[in-house]
Design a protein around this motif. Structure first.
Motif, PDB file in Angstrom:
ATOM      1  N   LEU A   1      64.333  71.002 -67.184  1.00 45.52           N
ATOM      2  CA  LEU A   1      63.603  72.086 -67.843  1.00 45.52           C
ATOM      3  C   LEU A   1      63.290  73.214 -66.861  1.00 45.52           C
ATOM      4  O   LEU A   1      63.300  74.401 -67.235  1.00 45.52           O
ATOM      5  CB  LEU A   1      62.309  71.554 -68.461  1.00 45.52           C
ATOM      6  CG  LEU A   1      62.473  70.598 -69.654  1.00 45.52           C
ATOM      7  CD1 LEU A   1      61.129  69.984 -70.046  1.00 45.52           C
ATOM      8  CD2 LEU A   1      63.074  71.343 -70.850  1.00 45.52           C
ATOM      9  N   GLU A   2      63.020  72.848 -65.610  1.00 46.56           N
ATOM     10  CA  GLU A   2      62.721  73.857 -64.583  1.00 46.56           C
ATOM     11  C   GLU A   2      63.925  74.757 -64.301  1.00 46.56           C
ATOM     12  O   GLU A   2      63.763  75.883 -63.815  1.00 46.56           O
ATOM     13  CB  GLU A   2      62.269  73.172 -63.290  1.00 46.56           C
ATOM     14  CG  GLU A   2      60.864  72.571 -63.381  1.00 46.56           C
ATOM     15  CD  GLU A   2      60.553  71.630 -62.225  1.00 46.56           C
ATOM     16  OE1 GLU A   2      61.415  71.493 -61.312  1.00 46.56           O
ATOM     17  OE2 GLU A   2      59.458  71.037 -62.227  1.00 46.56           O
TER      18      GLU A   2
ATOM     19  N   SER B   1      63.732  59.006 -65.799  1.00 47.31           N
ATOM     20  CA  SER B   1      62.286  59.244 -65.824  1.00 47.31           C
ATOM     21  C   SER B   1      61.995  60.597 -66.444  1.00 47.31           C
ATOM     22  O   SER B   1      62.885  61.444 -66.596  1.00 47.31           O
ATOM     23  CB  SER B   1      61.724  59.217 -64.390  1.00 47.31           C
ATOM     24  OG  SER B   1      62.226  60.315 -63.649  1.00 47.31           O
ATOM     25  N   GLU B   2      60.722  60.799 -66.798  1.00 46.63           N
ATOM     26  CA  GLU B   2      60.301  62.092 -67.334  1.00 46.63           C
ATOM     27  C   GLU B   2      60.493  63.186 -66.284  1.00 46.63           C
ATOM     28  O   GLU B   2      60.720  64.344 -66.618  1.00 46.63           O
ATOM     29  CB  GLU B   2      58.839  62.032 -67.780  1.00 46.63           C
ATOM     30  CG  GLU B   2      58.595  61.169 -69.000  1.00 46.63           C
ATOM     31  CD  GLU B   2      59.233  61.742 -70.259  1.00 46.63           C
ATOM     32  OE1 GLU B   2      59.507  62.971 -70.295  1.00 46.63           O
ATOM     33  OE2 GLU B   2      59.471  60.963 -71.206  1.00 46.63           O
ATOM     34  N   ARG B   3      60.380  62.803 -65.002  1.00 49.74           N
ATOM     35  CA  ARG B   3      60.566  63.789 -63.944  1.00 49.74           C
ATOM     36  C   ARG B   3      61.983  64.347 -63.960  1.00 49.74           C
ATOM     37  O   ARG B   3      62.194  65.542 -63.702  1.00 49.74           O
ATOM     38  CB  ARG B   3      60.250  63.162 -62.576  1.00 49.74           C
ATOM     39  CG  ARG B   3      60.468  64.101 -61.394  1.00 49.74           C
ATOM     40  CD  ARG B   3      59.683  65.394 -61.522  1.00 49.74           C
ATOM     41  NE  ARG B   3      60.035  66.353 -60.475  1.00 49.74           N
ATOM     42  CZ  ARG B   3      59.945  67.664 -60.606  1.00 49.74           C
ATOM     43  NH1 ARG B   3      59.514  68.203 -61.731  1.00 49.74           N
ATOM     44  NH2 ARG B   3      60.278  68.459 -59.606  1.00 49.74           N
ATOM     45  N   ASP B   4      62.987  63.507 -64.268  1.00 51.53           N
ATOM     46  CA  ASP B   4      64.360  63.997 -64.379  1.00 51.53           C
ATOM     47  C   ASP B   4      64.449  65.095 -65.447  1.00 51.53           C
ATOM     48  O   ASP B   4      65.106  66.121 -65.255  1.00 51.53           O
ATOM     49  CB  ASP B   4      65.313  62.857 -64.744  1.00 51.53           C
ATOM     50  CG  ASP B   4      65.582  61.921 -63.573  1.00 51.53           C
ATOM     51  OD1 ASP B   4      65.300  62.317 -62.422  1.00 51.53           O
ATOM     52  OD2 ASP B   4      66.070  60.809 -63.820  1.00 51.53           O
ATOM     53  N   ILE B   5      63.775  64.865 -66.569  1.00 54.25           N
ATOM     54  CA  ILE B   5      63.788  65.848 -67.656  1.00 54.25           C
ATOM     55  C   ILE B   5      63.059  67.118 -67.227  1.00 54.25           C
ATOM     56  O   ILE B   5      63.508  68.242 -67.489  1.00 54.25           O
ATOM     57  CB  ILE B   5      63.155  65.251 -68.925  1.00 54.25           C
ATOM     58  CG1 ILE B   5      63.997  64.066 -69.418  1.00 54.25           C
ATOM     59  CG2 ILE B   5      63.036  66.310 -70.016  1.00 54.25           C
ATOM     60  CD1 ILE B   5      63.404  63.325 -70.598  1.00 54.25           C
ATOM     61  N   GLU B   6      61.932  66.942 -66.536  1.00 51.83           N
ATOM     62  CA  GLU B   6      61.177  68.106 -66.069  1.00 51.83           C
ATOM     63  C   GLU B   6      62.022  68.970 -65.135  1.00 51.83           C
ATOM     64  O   GLU B   6      61.981  70.208 -65.194  1.00 51.83           O
ATOM     65  CB  GLU B   6      59.911  67.649 -65.341  1.00 51.83           C
ATOM     66  CG  GLU B   6      58.844  67.051 -66.261  1.00 51.83           C
ATOM     67  CD  GLU B   6      57.699  66.427 -65.475  1.00 51.83           C
ATOM     68  OE1 GLU B   6      57.681  66.598 -64.231  1.00 51.83           O
ATOM     69  OE2 GLU B   6      56.831  65.793 -66.094  1.00 51.83           O
ATOM     70  N   ARG B   7      62.792  68.332 -64.279  1.00 49.71           N
ATOM     71  CA  ARG B   7      63.634  69.076 -63.334  1.00 49.71           C
ATOM     72  C   ARG B   7      64.708  69.876 -64.072  1.00 49.71           C
ATOM     73  O   ARG B   7      65.059  70.988 -63.665  1.00 49.71           O
ATOM     74  CB  ARG B   7      64.274  68.131 -62.322  1.00 49.71           C
ATOM     75  CG  ARG B   7      63.264  67.459 -61.396  1.00 49.71           C
ATOM     76  CD  ARG B   7      63.939  66.420 -60.528  1.00 49.71           C
ATOM     77  NE  ARG B   7      64.727  67.032 -59.478  1.00 49.71           N
ATOM     78  CZ  ARG B   7      65.646  66.378 -58.772  1.00 49.71           C
ATOM     79  NH1 ARG B   7      65.911  65.103 -59.054  1.00 49.71           N
ATOM     80  NH2 ARG B   7      66.309  66.988 -57.811  1.00 49.71           N
TER      81      ARG B   7
ATOM     82  N   ASP C   1      64.305  68.628 -54.077  1.00 52.80           N
ATOM     83  CA  ASP C   1      63.767  69.800 -54.773  1.00 52.80           C
ATOM     84  C   ASP C   1      63.342  70.875 -53.780  1.00 52.80           C
ATOM     85  O   ASP C   1      63.585  72.070 -53.994  1.00 52.80           O
ATOM     86  CB  ASP C   1      62.573  69.401 -55.641  1.00 52.80           C
ATOM     87  CG  ASP C   1      62.998  68.587 -56.854  1.00 52.80           C
ATOM     88  OD1 ASP C   1      64.219  68.497 -57.107  1.00 52.80           O
ATOM     89  OD2 ASP C   1      62.118  68.053 -57.557  1.00 52.80           O
TER      90      ASP C   1
ATOM     91  N   GLU D   1      65.648  76.047 -66.527  1.00 52.07           N
ATOM     92  CA  GLU D   1      65.688  76.983 -67.657  1.00 52.07           C
ATOM     93  C   GLU D   1      67.049  76.978 -68.346  1.00 52.07           C
ATOM     94  O   GLU D   1      67.577  78.022 -68.728  1.00 52.07           O
ATOM     95  CB  GLU D   1      65.293  78.388 -67.205  1.00 52.07           C
ATOM     96  CG  GLU D   1      63.871  78.458 -66.653  1.00 52.07           C
ATOM     97  CD  GLU D   1      63.392  79.884 -66.454  1.00 52.07           C
ATOM     98  OE1 GLU D   1      63.512  80.685 -67.400  1.00 52.07           O
ATOM     99  OE2 GLU D   1      62.890  80.181 -65.360  1.00 52.07           O
TER     100      GLU D   1
ATOM    101  N   SER E   1      65.283  70.670 -75.114  1.00 46.47           N
ATOM    102  CA  SER E   1      63.991  70.207 -75.642  1.00 46.47           C
ATOM    103  C   SER E   1      64.103  68.856 -76.331  1.00 46.47           C
ATOM    104  O   SER E   1      63.093  68.177 -76.556  1.00 46.47           O
ATOM    105  CB  SER E   1      63.426  71.236 -76.631  1.00 46.47           C
ATOM    106  OG  SER E   1      64.347  71.467 -77.686  1.00 46.47           O
TER     107      SER E   1
END
Length: 401
Positions: free
Chosen positions: A45-46, A37-43, A217, A48, A8
């Motif tokens: 987080l996905e 990028s924020e997408r790297d962080i989102e991936r 992905d 878990e 987080s």
């Protein structure tokens, strides 16, 4: 500086040093990369994940995060505490007596699993009766001396990885079950489940399964379907045991519910599914592959301890460490005198001081006349400094067993 950080708290510009998860369980090409990028962080987080490691010299800092040296020291102390208290089952015969027979069993097992999985890819029914003689042979080898056959299973060929990994998982599961005192009949059912745990990968398109580069992905999503595909295939197999099915269906579930495909949590996962998750993780990371270097066993055992009660049940992690030992046979270690040595035998009552064979001197950068040390003897003044990667020194430890 390497630091451990909550996912987080990740920010663009940080450099991921380690995702703290087996490389086969994420879609990134490497465990180390810059968050661009924020997408790297989102991936991330996905996936878990709970925590990852960042390198503050290569990216943004997280001032409140714990330095890796502190984390490493804690894990090192925990592992060595276990090494002083855990006891292994004594082998019935020596490594030297068992290794030749073990080589023969491994060769037969690789051929058998290759044939079964290839038949499955061609749409043929799984012939369960083919697995039983091999599983019996592996089990007998494990009961005679578990270190012999397990020591032969780390090196994987890139084009044979799925088959060889399947044999390794089945063998390690059999050894794990024996260490827990499970009945012989159930041990062999678990062995069959281990050999067939990745059978669903035969329903994954070959271009995805064998892709040498980074999965997209969507490709990673397809790869993850192998678990459900495997469950369905085994459910349609005549004479298959629920134990074997659960191993295939649950080997990517995590104790905290963060796994897949069903997100099972705690005791919703069968004991054999929990054991398979530990074994699959351990073998994937400790396997040497042409395009992916192995992680040394002690480092993986520390990761298992770190993931205890998150991804894995801690009592089972402790039992698995007792199963394989702190310094598994066939691994390469550096001694205080700058010699590199192969671990050739473990003591069942002293997991921290194995028998080793010194073969190479780092100062001279040359091979030396082999010398045997029993590090548990009071008169032996050598000790293990750290593990070494065999490929770095172009050494094949199996040649010295």
């Amino acid at each position: 500086m390497i630091k451990k950080i909550e996912v987080s708290d990740l920010r663009v510009g940080m450099y991921i040093h380690d995702l703290n998860r087996a490389w086969v369980e994420h879609p990134f090409l490497r465990n180390r990369f810059l968050l661009q990028s924020e997408r790297d962080i989102e991936r991330i987080l996905e996936l878990e994940l709970h925590e990852v490691y960042i390198d503050t010299e290569l990216g943004r800092d997280a001032p409140a995060a714990r330095p890796n040296d502190e984390v490493e020291r804690i894990l090192h102390d925990r592992l060595h505490d276990l090494g002083r208290t855990l006891k292994r089952m004594a082998p019935q015969i020596s490594m030297q007596e068992e290794i030749r027979q073990a080589r023969h069993v491994v060769k037969e097992a690789h051929v058998m699993v290759h044939d079964i999985l290839q038949d499955c890819r061609l749409g043929k029914q799984v012939e369960l009766e083919k697995t039983r003689p091999i599983v019996t042979s592996i089990t007998e080898s494990i009961f005679r001396n578990p270190d012999a056959i397990v020591s032969l299973l780390r090196l994987k060929q890139a084009d044979q990885y799925t088959y060889q990994h399947s044999v390794a998982v089945g063998t390690l599961l059999i050894s794990f079950c024996r260490a827990l005192g499970i009945a012989r009949g159930e041990i062999e059912l678990a062995g069959i489940g281990g050999l067939l745990h990745d059978i669903g990968k035969m329903k994954v398109p070959a271009d995805i399964l064998n892709k040498p580069g980074k999965l997209t992905d969507s490709e990673f999503g397809v790869m993850k379907t192998h678990v459900e595909q495997g469950r369905l295939l085994l459910q349609d197999t005549r004479g298959i045991s629920p134990i074997s099915i659960n191993i295939a269906a649950e080997h990517h579930e995590h104790y905290d519910g963060s796994g897949y495909p069903r997100g099972l949590k705690g005791d919703q996962i069968s004991q054999y599914g929990q054991m398979a998750a530990i074994v699959d993780f351990y073998d994937a990371l400790t396997s040497q592959r042409i395009y992916h270097p192995s992680t040394e066993p002690t480092a993986v055992l520390k990761q298992l301890l770190e993931g205890g009660d998150k991804h894995f049940a801690m009592p089972l992690v402790h039992s698995f460490i007792r199963t394989v030992g702190i310094y598994p046979v066939g691994t390469l270690v550096k001694l205080e005198n700058d010699d590199l040595a192969v671990v050739v035998e473990q003591h069942h009552e002293d997991l921290l001081h194995p028998k080793v064979k010194s073969i190479f001197n780092c100062r001279l950068h040359s091979f030396i006349r082999p010398k045997d040390y029993d590090l548990s003897k009071p008169g032996c003044h050598q000790r293990i400094v750290r593990f070494e990667t065999p490929s770095r020194w172009r050494i094949d430890p199996a040649a010295y067993l």
